[in-house]
Design a protein around this motif. Structure first.
Motif, PDB file in Angstrom:
ATOM      1  N   ASP A  78      37.371 -37.160 -88.846  1.00  0.00           N
ATOM      2  CA  ASP A  78      37.186 -38.366 -89.661  1.00  0.00           C
ATOM      3  C   ASP A  78      35.723 -38.806 -89.737  1.00  0.00           C
ATOM      4  OD1 ASP A  78      36.721 -39.327 -87.136  1.00  0.00           O
ATOM      5  OD2 ASP A  78      38.319 -40.847 -87.159  1.00  0.00           O
ATOM      6  N   GLY A  79      34.817 -37.989 -89.178  1.00  0.00           N
ATOM      7  CA  GLY A  79      33.403 -38.309 -89.224  1.00  0.00           C
ATOM      8  C   GLY A  79      32.897 -39.129 -88.055  1.00  0.00           C
ATOM      9  N   SER A  80      33.795 -39.545 -87.169  1.00  0.00           N
ATOM     10  CA  SER A  80      33.379 -40.295 -85.991  1.00  0.00           C
ATOM     11  C   SER A  80      32.945 -39.334 -84.881  1.00  0.00           C
ATOM     12  CB  SER A  80      34.523 -41.194 -85.490  1.00  0.00           C
ATOM     13  OG  SER A  80      35.603 -40.390 -85.044  1.00  0.00           O
ATOM     14  N   TRP A  81      32.332 -39.882 -83.841  1.00  0.00           N
ATOM     15  CA  TRP A  81      31.878 -39.084 -82.717  1.00  0.00           C
ATOM     16  C   TRP A  81      32.662 -39.426 -81.456  1.00  0.00           C
ATOM     17  CZ3 TRP A  81      28.518 -35.117 -83.109  1.00  0.00           C
ATOM     18  CH2 TRP A  81      27.705 -35.055 -84.252  1.00  0.00           C
ATOM     19  N   ARG A  82      33.040 -38.407 -80.727  1.00  0.00           N
ATOM     20  CA  ARG A  82      33.712 -38.598 -79.443  1.00  0.00           C
ATOM     21  C   ARG A  82      32.730 -38.317 -78.328  1.00  0.00           C
ATOM     22  NH1 ARG A  82      36.353 -35.424 -75.620  1.00  0.00           N
ATOM     23  NH2 ARG A  82      38.060 -36.482 -74.522  1.00  0.00           N
ATOM     24  N   ARG A  83      32.619 -39.259 -77.371  1.00  0.00           N
ATOM     25  CA  ARG A  83      31.746 -39.093 -76.222  1.00  0.00           C
ATOM     26  C   ARG A  83      32.557 -38.760 -74.981  1.00  0.00           C
ATOM     27  NH1 ARG A  83      28.680 -44.711 -76.326  1.00  0.00           N
ATOM     28  NH2 ARG A  83      30.512 -45.220 -77.562  1.00  0.00           N
ATOM     29  N   ALA A  84      32.032 -37.866 -74.148  1.00  0.00           N
ATOM     30  CA  ALA A  84      32.712 -37.508 -72.921  1.00  0.00           C
ATOM     31  C   ALA A  84      31.695 -37.067 -71.880  1.00  0.00           C
ATOM     32  CB  ALA A  84      33.728 -36.395 -73.160  1.00  0.00           C
ATOM     33  N   ARG A  85      32.013 -37.276 -70.627  1.00  0.00           N
ATOM     34  CA  ARG A  85      31.187 -36.773 -69.529  1.00  0.00           C
ATOM     35  C   ARG A  85      31.623 -35.355 -69.195  1.00  0.00           C
ATOM     36  NH1 ARG A  85      28.057 -38.641 -65.296  1.00  0.00           N
ATOM     37  NH2 ARG A  85      28.346 -40.844 -65.831  1.00  0.00           N
ATOM     38  N   LEU A  86      30.651 -34.479 -68.967  1.00  0.00           N
ATOM     39  CA  LEU A  86      30.928 -33.101 -68.578  1.00  0.00           C
ATOM     40  C   LEU A  86      30.529 -32.862 -67.136  1.00  0.00           C
ATOM     41  CD1 LEU A  86      29.554 -31.117 -71.675  1.00  0.00           C
ATOM     42  CD2 LEU A  86      31.878 -32.028 -71.319  1.00  0.00           C
ATOM     43  N   ALA A  87      31.229 -31.985 -66.469  1.00  0.00           N
ATOM     44  CA  ALA A  87      30.825 -31.581 -65.123  1.00  0.00           C
ATOM     45  C   ALA A  87      29.513 -30.816 -65.206  1.00  0.00           C
ATOM     46  CB  ALA A  87      31.919 -30.718 -64.485  1.00  0.00           C
ATOM     47  N   PRO A  88      28.625 -30.992 -64.233  1.00  0.00           N
ATOM     48  CA  PRO A  88      27.336 -30.318 -64.292  1.00  0.00           C
ATOM     49  C   PRO A  88      27.456 -28.817 -64.014  1.00  0.00           C
ATOM     50  CG  PRO A  88      27.542 -31.512 -62.243  1.00  0.00           C
ATOM     51  CD  PRO A  88      28.743 -31.888 -63.063  1.00  0.00           C
TER      52      PRO A  88
END
Length: 213
Positions: free
Chosen positions: A203-213
């Protein structure tokens, strides 16, 4: 004495990063970090590692300079007939990496690439120093040449042809990368680095997430 690469280590501790710290739009967040890199006087803040894939499926990478952030896109310029130019035409996707060690930060950006409009390339080309504009004509980028003198002679030849105004050659211009995945990396102690990834949704939005290093 031989160099022991395994013993080269650096502990990171300057800043922290979480998804909640980041702006909703990754390009806006990138601009914040870029401005901070410029203010911190990091070495070559606009230098970016550009990775492409050629028609033969082989990856290739090099350092180029970011020349604009416009309408959510990252813009750089090159010879369209160079190896990277041909790769981007054959396979119009690329990955960019910025590394600012003074701030213990890295940004990775992936997305689709397309040529910018001719008038945009014209405007940027006209802003370049005279010698750089001649160089765009003189250098058949990525092609073999018998000697450096060949390049010098070509530059002199085009200097005679264009003593004042140097038009943009058709084989030279800009590419714009429209991101669909962006990752911000902040170095942290004990290698427990902070990584925040943005992924573009349907839908053109952005999803933010934390990733493991």
């Amino acid at each position: 004495m031989p160099l022991n690469l395994a013993d080269i280590r650096k502990e990171y501790s300057q800043h922290e990063l979480s998804p909640e710290d980041c702006l909703p739009d990754p390009v806006a967040q990138f601009e914040v970090w870029l401005h901070e890199a410029v203010r911190a006087e990091v070495n070559e803040p606009t230098a970016m590692h550009l990775a492409t894939v050629g028609a033969d499926g082989r990856p290739s990478a090099r350092i180029v300079l970011l020349k604009g952030v416009e309408d959510g896109q990252l813009v750089f310029y090159t010879n369209y007939q160079s190896r990277k130019g041909q790769a981007l035409v054959a396979h119009p996707f690329a990955a960019l990496t910025f590394f600012w060690p003074e701030l213990e930060r890295q940004v990775r950006i992936e997305g689709r690439v397309e040529k910018v409009a001719a008038d945009v390339s014209d405007a940027y080309f006209a802003s370049r120093p005279y010698s750089s504009r001649l160089g765009a004509w003189a250098s058949e980028q990525s092609q073999e040449i018998p000697a450096k003198s060949t390049l010098v002679k070509r530059a002199a030849m085009f200097g005679v042809k264009y003593p004042l105004n140097v038009p943009r050659p058709e084989h030279w211009g800009g590419f714009a990368l429209l991101p669909d995945r962006v990752e911000f990396w902040q170095g942290r102690p004990s290698r427990l680095h902070d990584r925040v990834q943005y992924t573009l949704q349907d839908d053109g939005s952005w999803r933010r997430a934390r990733l493991a290093p």
